[in-house]
Motif scaffolding. Sequence first.
Motif, PDB file in Angstrom:
ATOM      1  N   GLU A 306     -38.861  -7.752  25.311  1.00 22.91           N
ATOM      2  CA  GLU A 306     -38.752  -8.159  23.606  1.00 22.91           C
ATOM      3  C   GLU A 306     -38.074  -7.022  22.777  1.00 22.91           C
ATOM      4  O   GLU A 306     -36.825  -7.317  22.631  1.00 22.91           O
ATOM      5  CB  GLU A 306     -39.961  -8.335  23.075  1.00 22.91           C
ATOM      6  CG  GLU A 306     -39.525  -8.719  21.503  1.00 22.91           C
ATOM      7  CD  GLU A 306     -41.157  -9.255  20.937  1.00 22.91           C
ATOM      8  OE1 GLU A 306     -40.785  -9.498  19.293  1.00 22.91           O
ATOM      9  OE2 GLU A 306     -41.417  -8.634  21.290  1.00 22.91           O
ATOM     10  N   GLU A 307     -37.923  -5.834  23.669  1.00 21.69           N
ATOM     11  CA  GLU A 307     -36.642  -5.447  23.447  1.00 21.69           C
ATOM     12  C   GLU A 307     -35.483  -5.288  23.551  1.00 21.69           C
ATOM     13  O   GLU A 307     -34.649  -4.779  22.760  1.00 21.69           O
ATOM     14  CB  GLU A 307     -37.673  -3.497  23.654  1.00 21.69           C
ATOM     15  CG  GLU A 307     -36.549  -2.511  23.252  1.00 21.69           C
ATOM     16  CD  GLU A 307     -36.940  -2.563  21.455  1.00 21.69           C
ATOM     17  OE1 GLU A 307     -35.931  -1.944  21.247  1.00 21.69           O
ATOM     18  OE2 GLU A 307     -37.943  -3.018  21.187  1.00 21.69           O
ATOM     19  N   LYS A 310     -33.975  -8.476  21.811  1.00 18.84           N
ATOM     20  CA  LYS A 310     -33.847  -7.657  20.719  1.00 18.84           C
ATOM     21  C   LYS A 310     -32.007  -7.461  20.245  1.00 18.84           C
ATOM     22  O   LYS A 310     -31.736  -7.527  19.584  1.00 18.84           O
ATOM     23  CB  LYS A 310     -34.811  -7.286  19.994  1.00 18.84           C
ATOM     24  CG  LYS A 310     -36.486  -7.827  19.081  1.00 18.84           C
ATOM     25  CD  LYS A 310     -37.056  -6.771  18.600  1.00 18.84           C
ATOM     26  CE  LYS A 310     -37.729  -7.108  18.462  1.00 18.84           C
ATOM     27  NZ  LYS A 310     -39.256  -6.165  17.885  1.00 18.84           N
ATOM     28  N   ARG A 311     -31.939  -6.970  21.718  1.00 21.73           N
ATOM     29  CA  ARG A 311     -30.641  -6.233  21.711  1.00 21.73           C
ATOM     30  C   ARG A 311     -29.588  -6.512  22.280  1.00 21.73           C
ATOM     31  O   ARG A 311     -28.316  -6.009  23.098  1.00 21.73           O
ATOM     32  CB  ARG A 311     -30.714  -4.884  22.400  1.00 21.73           C
ATOM     33  CG  ARG A 311     -31.482  -3.700  21.249  1.00 21.73           C
ATOM     34  CD  ARG A 311     -32.064  -2.674  21.978  1.00 21.73           C
ATOM     35  NE  ARG A 311     -31.220  -1.144  21.897  1.00 21.73           N
ATOM     36  CZ  ARG A 311     -31.213  -0.540  21.639  1.00 21.73           C
ATOM     37  NH1 ARG A 311     -31.972   0.258  22.115  1.00 21.73           N
ATOM     38  NH2 ARG A 311     -29.999   0.727  22.182  1.00 21.73           N
ATOM     39  N   THR A 313     -27.163 -11.098  22.547  1.00 19.75           N
ATOM     40  CA  THR A 313     -26.533 -11.411  22.180  1.00 19.75           C
ATOM     41  C   THR A 313     -26.179 -12.527  22.783  1.00 19.75           C
ATOM     42  O   THR A 313     -25.219 -12.502  23.868  1.00 19.75           O
ATOM     43  CB  THR A 313     -25.065 -10.905  20.453  1.00 19.75           C
ATOM     44  OG1 THR A 313     -25.259 -10.312  19.776  1.00 19.75           O
ATOM     45  CG2 THR A 313     -24.492 -12.037  20.344  1.00 19.75           C
ATOM     46  N   SER A 323     -23.730 -11.213  13.331  1.00 19.19           N
ATOM     47  CA  SER A 323     -24.668 -10.573  14.155  1.00 19.19           C
ATOM     48  C   SER A 323     -23.526  -9.186  14.779  1.00 19.19           C
ATOM     49  O   SER A 323     -24.050  -8.342  15.052  1.00 19.19           O
ATOM     50  CB  SER A 323     -25.947 -11.348  14.619  1.00 19.19           C
ATOM     51  OG  SER A 323     -26.639 -10.670  15.254  1.00 19.19           O
ATOM     52  N   HIS A 424     -25.777  -2.060  23.895  1.00 20.40           N
ATOM     53  CA  HIS A 424     -25.587  -3.673  23.283  1.00 20.40           C
ATOM     54  C   HIS A 424     -25.656  -4.273  24.143  1.00 20.40           C
ATOM     55  O   HIS A 424     -24.495  -4.747  25.178  1.00 20.40           O
ATOM     56  CB  HIS A 424     -25.096  -3.580  22.120  1.00 20.40           C
ATOM     57  CG  HIS A 424     -26.051  -5.140  21.904  1.00 20.40           C
ATOM     58  ND1 HIS A 424     -26.984  -5.963  21.234  1.00 20.40           N
ATOM     59  CD2 HIS A 424     -24.896  -6.464  21.342  1.00 20.40           C
ATOM     60  CE1 HIS A 424     -26.959  -6.985  20.250  1.00 20.40           C
ATOM     61  NE2 HIS A 424     -26.035  -7.770  20.653  1.00 20.40           N
TER      62      HIS A 424
END
Length: 641
Positions: A306-307, A310-311, A313, A323, A424
């Motif tokens: 999940e981490e 989250k980063r 796109t 975003s 990212h």
Amino acid sequence: MLKCNTVCKRFAPLVRASSTVCRQNVRRAGLNNVRTPTCVPVARMSTEPLGGGGDNLKYALLVGAAFVGSLTYAVVTLKGDHQRSVKRMEDISTRLQKSTLHIQSAPPVWFSAPSALSKPKPEAAPSAEQSSPPPEAAAPDAETTGKPSADSTSPSHKLPSHTPYLLIGGGTASFAAARSIRARDPGAKVLIVTDEPDLPYMRPPLSKELWFSDDPSVTETLRFKQWNGKERSIYFQPPSFYINPEDLDSAENGGVAVLTSKKVVHMDVRGNKVKLDDDTEISYDKCLIATGGIPRSLQVLERSGEEVMKRTTLFRKIEDFKSLDKVSRSVNSITIIGGGFLGSELACALGRKSTESGLEVVQMFPEKGNMGKVLPEYLSNWTTEKVKKEGVKIISEALVKSVACKDDKLEIQLKDGRLVRTDHIVAAVGLEPNVDLAKSAGLEVDSDFGGYRVNAELQARSNIWVAGDAACFYDIRLGRRRVEHHDHAVVSGRLAGENMTGASKPYWHQSMFWSDLGPDVGYEAIGIVDSSLPTVGVFAKATAKDTPKAATEKSGTGIRSESETEDTATSPVASATPAPAVEHKDDYGKGVIFYLRDKVVVGIILWNVFNRMPIARKIIKDGEEHADLNEVAKLFNIHED
């Protein structure tokens, strides 16, 4: 009740007189027969030809009529009085409410004259201007937010249970279909249902022009300057163009309504109805499925936890643009995975920003160069060098093995041992057609290309059409295909709308697509452009006119397909100018690349050559073999200054 008593008093003497006369006649009859009758034969009184019996009958009839008339009059009068009393009370109550409203909203001067309440001055009228701003004020709101009004999304309003035309999806294809339907059927009522919170908008600027805007509030205004310098909004139309969904049934002249933030989760083809994610059911006469696609992700990213996600796109929508823009202002490095159209466009856009902000931009892909699946190798390598000059670090032939979050950084481990640390990730690895409704609707999905299989008229069923990215159609020249580009969405949506109103036209259009790597390098393509096919390229030295910026200045539009799709080429004339030798063979300033299959041209790329797409379309449509493609290239006048 008072009137009833008055009438009775007036008729009382007459009643008493008639009764006295009747008694006297009875006594007189009894004395003449020397006996007192035990009863008064009513029949004799009413049938005697002469004497007092006829008079008695008249008096009796008069009394009866008077009594019935009095009773009727009393009942009618009482009923009328009651109705007038009720109406009077209602009028008084309404006046009191109006008086209270005027006291709260109007200046005290209104009460200086008796007519102030009934005839207020126009400038002091209750505030219609406050509830609906004038067009000058409404337009900026429309273009900055593109959000429907609160009234159109309020759950208290009743949505239409039936619509003649239902369009599932709120993208380019749906909007094109809605306009086409309204053009052929001006009174049509069209309902668009979209799971996005925004009104229909164009997607190409999300990875192109918006990133080159100098406006710091571009993420809010969503307005941009095209390469030709003209400014426009990303939205096709402002909210004032549409009507509220709850008003669609009562719209006398029809209209287009957009139901936002609602998803169609089930489709009953036999019952001609759909179910939304809030269990609302809407029936239809004709339906268009234009659900577009969903950005693909990499399994290695999804397995990373999940981490990591989250980063990451997955770039597709307005919210993704907002975003990513925010992220680009707050991190030190961004890595783009993917070397296709979207990945290369975003890399160039972010690379331009890196020169000002110090942002590190990395682009990695499994091919040898940018757009390696589309461009021939020599042109892909040349393009890669151009992207590097935009400030992008290129990592080619990169296959991701694993991704992990370590020390507040994302570590991308490649299969060849290379390691990339970044803040990212942007995954731009293609699109998966959205066919979620296929199972409930019983519609066929193509196993090779994906998407709903449709016939030449874009029909999946007798009253169901499919357009845009989700449609797998049969191309009479190139076979069955599925296309994921703006121009195809425009043209297929427009044709589907025409066929929904009875046009019965086949889809013969060869859609085009374009990509710009900044304002100086761009190309337009049509047909099958696959680097695995044999290619022939003819190039010439570029001039200042051979850039996307110059092309849009000449055409007047930044969305090039909107202008070129209406053009046709019947007999292109080749340039008489001989083809000069290119001094620098590695300088691919402008040119034409032909893609061949069985010696027939099936695809064409116009490299920094603009406004020539109708000619390319005709070449593919003709489907002829060409002995010398250098001569064919002259049709595009690439050797003219």
